[in-house]
Scaffold this motif. Structure first.
Motif, PDB file in Angstrom:
ATOM      1  N   ASP A  42       0.817  -1.220   0.000  1.00 57.50           N
ATOM      2  CA  ASP A  42       0.000   0.000   0.000  1.00 57.50           C
ATOM      3  C   ASP A  42       0.845   1.262   0.000  1.00 57.50           C
ATOM      4  O   ASP A  42       0.443   2.288  -0.545  1.00 57.50           O
ATOM      5  CB  ASP A  42      -0.938   0.014   1.202  1.00 57.50           C
ATOM      6  CG  ASP A  42      -2.078  -0.976   1.052  1.00 57.50           C
ATOM      7  OD1 ASP A  42      -2.392  -1.352  -0.100  1.00 57.50           O
ATOM      8  OD2 ASP A  42      -2.653  -1.373   2.078  1.00 57.50           O
ATOM      9  N   GLU A  43       2.041   1.200   0.604  1.00 53.34           N
ATOM     10  CA  GLU A  43       2.881   2.383   0.650  1.00 53.34           C
ATOM     11  C   GLU A  43       3.397   2.782  -0.730  1.00 53.34           C
ATOM     12  O   GLU A  43       3.932   3.864  -0.915  1.00 53.34           O
ATOM     13  CB  GLU A  43       4.053   2.184   1.620  1.00 53.34           C
ATOM     14  CG  GLU A  43       5.029   1.100   1.226  1.00 53.34           C
ATOM     15  CD  GLU A  43       4.673  -0.298   1.725  1.00 53.34           C
ATOM     16  OE1 GLU A  43       5.589  -1.124   1.806  1.00 53.34           O
ATOM     17  OE2 GLU A  43       3.496  -0.571   2.000  1.00 53.34           O
ATOM     18  N   PHE A  44       3.214   1.890  -1.721  1.00 47.34           N
ATOM     19  CA  PHE A  44       3.636   2.182  -3.091  1.00 47.34           C
ATOM     20  C   PHE A  44       2.441   2.405  -4.024  1.00 47.34           C
ATOM     21  O   PHE A  44       2.569   2.321  -5.233  1.00 47.34           O
ATOM     22  CB  PHE A  44       4.530   1.055  -3.617  1.00 47.34           C
ATOM     23  CG  PHE A  44       5.827   0.958  -2.885  1.00 47.34           C
ATOM     24  CD1 PHE A  44       6.902   1.746  -3.250  1.00 47.34           C
ATOM     25  CD2 PHE A  44       5.962   0.097  -1.812  1.00 47.34           C
ATOM     26  CE1 PHE A  44       8.099   1.671  -2.563  1.00 47.34           C
ATOM     27  CE2 PHE A  44       7.152   0.017  -1.119  1.00 47.34           C
ATOM     28  CZ  PHE A  44       8.224   0.796  -1.493  1.00 47.34           C
ATOM     29  N   ARG A  45       1.298   2.722  -3.445  1.00 49.63           N
ATOM     30  CA  ARG A  45       0.082   2.938  -4.229  1.00 49.63           C
ATOM     31  C   ARG A  45       0.272   4.049  -5.266  1.00 49.63           C
ATOM     32  O   ARG A  45      -0.168   3.931  -6.399  1.00 49.63           O
ATOM     33  CB  ARG A  45      -1.090   3.277  -3.316  1.00 49.63           C
ATOM     34  CG  ARG A  45      -2.363   3.580  -4.086  1.00 49.63           C
ATOM     35  CD  ARG A  45      -3.537   3.844  -3.179  1.00 49.63           C
ATOM     36  NE  ARG A  45      -3.914   2.577  -2.584  1.00 49.63           N
ATOM     37  CZ  ARG A  45      -4.297   2.446  -1.319  1.00 49.63           C
ATOM     38  NH1 ARG A  45      -4.347   3.478  -0.532  1.00 49.63           N
ATOM     39  NH2 ARG A  45      -4.621   1.260  -0.849  1.00 49.63           N
ATOM     40  N   SER A  46       0.962   5.123  -4.891  1.00 50.45           N
ATOM     41  CA  SER A  46       1.136   6.231  -5.839  1.00 50.45           C
ATOM     42  C   SER A  46       1.962   5.785  -7.045  1.00 50.45           C
ATOM     43  O   SER A  46       1.693   6.208  -8.168  1.00 50.45           O
ATOM     44  CB  SER A  46       1.778   7.432  -5.156  1.00 50.45           C
ATOM     45  OG  SER A  46       3.087   7.112  -4.727  1.00 50.45           O
TER      46      SER A  46
END
Length: 69
Positions: A42-46
């Motif tokens: 999720d921390e790499f969603r962007s």
């Protein structure tokens, strides 16, 4: 996988995920149904959104046939 018992798979997945976190990789192995898949955290969603394009909400929240009137 050869020479791996089905009961050993969850602990191997946990070990791999710990390794991925320690190395700062963007991916994780996640359980899905009866199997597993590789997914971006999720921390790499962007990053995922930039690669695939962000999924946008429809401009009109009413049923489609009423938006164009």
């Amino acid at each position: 996988m050869r020479d791996v018992a089905p009961d050993d798979v969850p602990s191997l997945v946990d070990e791999l995920n710990r390794s991925y976190v320690a190395r700062g990789t963007p991916y994780r192995i996640v359980g899905e149904g009866d199997g597993y898949r590789l997914a971006l955290g999720d921390e790499f969603r962007s990053l995922r959104d930039r690669f695939y394009g962000r999924i946008r909400e429809p401009a009109c929240r009413r049923p489609r046939w009423t938006c164009w009137r």
